[in-house]
Every structure is written in structure tokens, then in C-alpha cells.
Design an enzyme around this catalytic site. Structure first.
Site, PDB file in Angstrom:
ATOM      1  N   LYS A  79       0.839  -1.212   0.000  1.00 41.53           N
ATOM      2  CA  LYS A  79       0.000   0.000   0.000  1.00 41.53           C
ATOM      3  C   LYS A  79       0.875   1.263   0.000  1.00 41.53           C
ATOM      4  CE  LYS A  79      -2.205  -1.499   3.699  1.00 41.53           C
ATOM      5  NZ  LYS A  79      -1.570  -2.822   3.783  1.00 41.53           N
ATOM      6  N   THR A  80       1.861   1.291   0.891  1.00 41.03           N
ATOM      7  CA  THR A  80       2.755   2.460   0.960  1.00 41.03           C
ATOM      8  C   THR A  80       3.565   2.592  -0.325  1.00 41.03           C
ATOM      9  OG1 THR A  80       2.940   1.983   3.306  1.00 41.03           O
ATOM     10  CG2 THR A  80       4.524   3.554   2.416  1.00 41.03           C
ATOM     11  N   ASP A 124      -1.319   6.758   6.347  1.00 37.19           N
ATOM     12  CA  ASP A 124      -1.275   5.329   6.647  1.00 37.19           C
ATOM     13  C   ASP A 124      -2.207   5.067   7.837  1.00 37.19           C
ATOM     14  OD1 ASP A 124      -0.482   2.756   6.345  1.00 37.19           O
ATOM     15  OD2 ASP A 124       1.510   3.000   7.211  1.00 37.19           O
ATOM     16  N   THR A 173      -5.577  -1.370   6.940  1.00 33.98           N
ATOM     17  CA  THR A 173      -5.621  -2.825   7.074  1.00 33.98           C
ATOM     18  C   THR A 173      -6.991  -3.241   7.605  1.00 33.98           C
ATOM     19  OG1 THR A 173      -4.664  -2.470   9.256  1.00 33.98           O
ATOM     20  CG2 THR A 173      -3.157  -3.181   7.532  1.00 33.98           C
ATOM     21  N   ARG A 232       6.617  -8.089   1.868  1.00 33.29           N
ATOM     22  CA  ARG A 232       7.475  -7.656   2.989  1.00 33.29           C
ATOM     23  C   ARG A 232       8.073  -8.863   3.715  1.00 33.29           C
ATOM     24  NH1 ARG A 232       4.619  -4.012   6.687  1.00 33.29           N
ATOM     25  NH2 ARG A 232       5.103  -2.409   5.171  1.00 33.29           N
TER      26      ARG A 232
HETATM   27  P1  ADP Z   1       2.110  -1.945   3.185  1.00 35.15           P
HETATM   28  O1  ADP Z   1       2.147  -0.447   3.111  1.00 35.15           O
HETATM   29  O2  ADP Z   1       0.936  -2.556   2.489  1.00 35.15           O
HETATM   30  O3  ADP Z   1       2.269  -2.449   4.594  1.00 35.15           O
HETATM   31  P2  ADP Z   1       4.646  -1.759   1.791  1.00 35.15           P
HETATM   32  O4  ADP Z   1       4.281  -0.863   0.673  1.00 35.15           O
HETATM   33  O5  ADP Z   1       5.400  -1.150   2.929  1.00 35.15           O
HETATM   34  O6  ADP Z   1       3.373  -2.512   2.353  1.00 35.15           O
HETATM   35  O7  ADP Z   1       5.455  -2.970   1.116  1.00 35.15           O
HETATM   36  C1  ADP Z   1       6.312  -3.800   1.858  1.00 35.15           C
HETATM   37  C2  ADP Z   1       7.525  -4.160   1.051  1.00 35.15           C
HETATM   38  O8  ADP Z   1       7.130  -5.061   0.032  1.00 35.15           O
HETATM   39  C3  ADP Z   1       8.188  -2.978   0.350  1.00 35.15           C
HETATM   40  O9  ADP Z   1       9.332  -2.589   1.039  1.00 35.15           O
HETATM   41  C4  ADP Z   1       8.543  -3.478  -1.025  1.00 35.15           C
HETATM   42  O10 ADP Z   1       9.910  -3.770  -1.077  1.00 35.15           O
HETATM   43  C5  ADP Z   1       7.787  -4.770  -1.196  1.00 35.15           C
HETATM   44  N1  ADP Z   1       6.765  -4.684  -2.233  1.00 35.15           N
HETATM   45  C6  ADP Z   1       5.512  -4.251  -2.076  1.00 35.15           C
HETATM   46  N2  ADP Z   1       4.835  -4.354  -3.240  1.00 35.15           N
HETATM   47  C7  ADP Z   1       5.672  -4.870  -4.140  1.00 35.15           C
HETATM   48  C8  ADP Z   1       5.547  -5.225  -5.542  1.00 35.15           C
HETATM   49  N3  ADP Z   1       4.415  -5.078  -6.199  1.00 35.15           N
HETATM   50  N4  ADP Z   1       6.636  -5.732  -6.161  1.00 35.15           N
HETATM   51  C9  ADP Z   1       7.795  -5.895  -5.486  1.00 35.15           C
HETATM   52  N5  ADP Z   1       7.962  -5.589  -4.169  1.00 35.15           N
HETATM   53  C10 ADP Z   1       6.935  -5.086  -3.508  1.00 35.15           C
END
Ligand code: ADP
Length: 354
Positions: A79-80, A124, A173, A232
């Protein structure tokens, strides 16, 4: 002597807020480097990526800022990352904050007034903004203005401050906790779902290349199978396997070394961690397989129910180890089998799962 598995800590792996300090620390910088920077670099979430691509191109064609976007789904799915990518594709800055950081209306107003035209404000954990902040956020999203109240009681005066035309990107989430008025102000709502083994394998290979780690196909697949469909977690496990391989082997990650390293981390062949297994064991051993409420499970595990609902349950539900019924959580036949526990005779046949 076999080495005792220590717990792969799901909560550690899910620590967030990396982006704010990305420049300060080498470790965080490494995390930052693993994030895709553009839509075309993203692996998986095909429909989400495609629809964002169209929305971004259309907005650029019209020379207008993008509609507000809500990304929902379990932690670690991107998401981030997507919020950052959207800002980059729109060629604008992104301002980061989170629901819990916005304690007072003033916290939001000071950010909103610094956002320039076409820029992105990323919130977030948007489900955690206090009501008083939400009351300012809703009109800001709709009318691009905030009403600032001076004084109290009979002397109270409202002053309307105009804002630039910005795009709000919210991440949650727990979409169910978002109020309806706030939810309705997002023009684009996208749900991120767990990635397939094939997609996570690609992500592991991409991350390995960035980290300059040598890995073969089977090694990448082994990490992927145990990564709960979550990028992640995959990146986190890759780093643990890298450590193990550098110390115990020749530095090249292959399937056997990945299996051994992940077993040591307490992550089993299906990606279940020690916490996942304890969760299921509590339902089975203390509550006869369920149904049982989440608060009772949390109390027995001495964990917060919110942690269990966000980090543990989505994956167990998705993989069919757990079901939610109107009267509580129940372990499934698959959970008993995975944990090698024999259900009592008739346990599954005399219960209806609703
Ligand atoms: P959320 O905000 O949903 O908790 P993040 O955006 O922080 O998740 O993503 C976590 C990690 O996963 C990031 O550091 C990134 O390296 C990896 N990631 C997320 N989406 C992808 C994607 N589509 N392809 C490759 N790596 C990804």
C-alpha cells in the site's frame, strides 16, 4: 545436534514507517531500495496496477490532480509502495503521515496547508484517525477547504481556509473501521490481495538482484512458498536466508539452504510462523477447536487482539486453517492435520460451519 528454531517475529517483520527515515540509516535505506519505484516495475496486483495506470494517464491528459485513493488489505502487500509510486507517476511530492500521528485538528491543518497543487498526502492506518480530525478531513477532501474555529462558545468564529487541489491516498488494514462518510470521499478504492507463489518468487529474485545475492530458481521458490503471499515477509526472509548462507555455505542460495535457514527461523513449509501455530493450538487445545472469540485467544496468547486480527488471521483464513463463524473462530480440519493433532471422533461431522 539440530539447532532449536527461534521465533521469526511477525511483528518485527511488519514494522512500518521506514519511508520517513529512509535516508538516516543504512538498513532502512536497503529496505527503501527494494521498493519498486514505478508502476511498470510492480509485480502482481495486475488489476490494481492496470486501473491505476489508466487513472493516472487520464488525469495527466486532463491536467488535473488524481481522485482520492484508498488502498486496503493486510500489511506488507504494497500500500505504501503504491502511494509513493502514484506520486512519482504524477510527478508530485508526497507528504507522509498516519492516523495515530494526527491527534488534533491542528496536526492535519498544518500538513494540509503545506500541500501544493497536485501533490499527494498519504495517510497510513487511516482507520485510526480521531473523529475530530475526520470531521476536518472530509470537507478538505470534498471542497479543498478547512474550517478553522477560533475561540469557544458564544465567541466562536469560523474561518474558511482554501487548500490546493491535492490527492489524498489512504491506506488501511481494517476497512471495516472506516466511517461511511470518509469512505465515500474516495473516488478510487482498491483492495490488495495476497500474491501468488509465482509472483513472490519473482519479487524474491528481484530483491536478490538488488541486494547482490546469488539465488537459483528453486531457492527463490522455497522462500516464496514460506512468505505468506506477502512481499514484505519475502524480503525479510530473503535477508535471513542470505545471512545463513553467507555464514554456513558458499553464499549462493539454493533450496536446501533456504529450507534449513527458514526452519531455524521457525517458519514452516506452509509459511506458518510460531505465532500462527500457537494461535491455532490455543483454539484446538484450550477451546476444543472453537468457536472462540478473538479476545479469549488474545488473552491466552498474551497478545493484542488487534495484532492477531491484522497479522495472523488474514493468512490463516486465506489458507483455510481458520474460519470465522457467527459465534467465533474455529480451526479447520486442515489446521488439525497441519499440526498433527487428531480431532475427536465426529468433531467435524456434527458441526455446521456458518
Ligand atoms: P504496506 O504499506 O501494504 O504495509 P509496503 O508498501 O510497505 O506494504 O510494502 C512492503 C515491502 O514489500 C516494500 O518494502 C517493497 O519492497 C515490497 N513490495 C511491495 N509491493 C511490491 C511489488 N508489487 N513488487 C515488489 N515488491 C513489492
Amino acid at each position: 545436534m539440530p539447532e532449536k528454531p527461534h521465533s521469526f517475529n511477525l511483528k518485527e517483520a511488519f514494522k512500518t514507517g521506514l519511508e520517513n527515515n529512509a535516508e538516516d540509516d543504512g538498513f532502512l535505506k536497503e529496505e527503501w531500495n527494494l521498493r519498486p519505484q514505478r508502476l511498470k516495475e510492480c509485480i502482481g496486483q495486475k488489476q490494481v496496477i492496470e486501473s491505476l495506470d489508466i487513472a493516472i494517464r487520464a488525469a495527466k491528459k486532463r491536467k488535473e490532480p488524481l481522485d482520492h485513493i484508498l488502498f486496503q488489505g493486510p500489511p506488507g502487500l504494497g500500500k505504501t509502495t503504491l502511494a509513493n509510486i502514484v506520486a512519482k507517476e504524477m510527478e508530485g511530492r508526497i507528504h507522509h503521515t498516519s492516523g495515530p500521528a494526527l491527534e488534533k485538528g491542528g496536526d492535519l491543518v498544518s500538513i494540509l496547508t503545506s500541500v501544493e497543487i497536485g501533490e499527494v498526502l498519504f495517510i497510513d492506518e487511516i482507520h485510526r484517525i480521531p473523529k475530530i480530525v475526520e470531521e476536518l478531513l472530509c470537507p478538505a477532501m470534498e471542497d479543498f477547504a478547512v474550517d478553522i474555529i477560533f475561540d469557544k462558545g458564544a465567541n466562536a468564529r469560523a474561518y474558511r481556509s482554501r487548500l490546493e487541489w491535492f490527492t489524498l491516498i489512504g491506506a488501511t488494514t481494517r476497512p471495516g473501521l472506516l466511517s461511511r462518510p470518509l469512505r465515500e470521499r474516495f473516488g478510487i478504492v482498491r483492495e490488495l490481495t495476497f500474491y501468488s507463489v509465482k509472483e513472490i518468487t519473482q519479487i524474491v529474485k528481484r530483491s536478490a538482484a538488488i541486494l547482490q545475492v546469488v539465488i537459483d530458481d528453486m531457492g527463490a521458490q522455497e522462500i516464496s512458498r514460506r512468505s505468506r503471499g506477502t512481499p514484505r515477509v519475502a524480503n525479510h526472509l530473503l535477508k535471513r536466508v542470505r545471512d545463513y548462507t553467507q555464514v554456513k555455505e558458499d553464499g549462493k542460495i539454493k533450496k536446501p539452504v533456504a529450507s534449513a535457514a527458514l526452519q531455524l527461523e521457525g517458519v514452516d513449509t506452509e509459511g506458518l510462523t510460531i505465532l500462527d501455530r500457537r494461535f491455532l493450538e490455543v483454539i484446538i487445545n484450550y477451546y476444543k477447536g472453537g468457536p472462540v472469540g478473538i479476545e479469549a485467544i488474545a488473552a491466552t496468547l498474551q497478545e493484542e487482539s488487534e495484532t492477531l486480527e491484522e497479522l495472523v488471521e488474514p493468512f490463516l483464513l486465506k489458507k483455510g486453517y481458520l474460519i470465522r463463524t457467527s459465534s467465533g473462530r474455529r480451526a479447520t480440519e486442515k489446521a488439525f492435520a497441519h499440526l498433527n493433532i487428531l480431532p475427536q471422533t465426529g468433531f467435524f461431522s456434527d458441526r455446521t460451519f456458518i
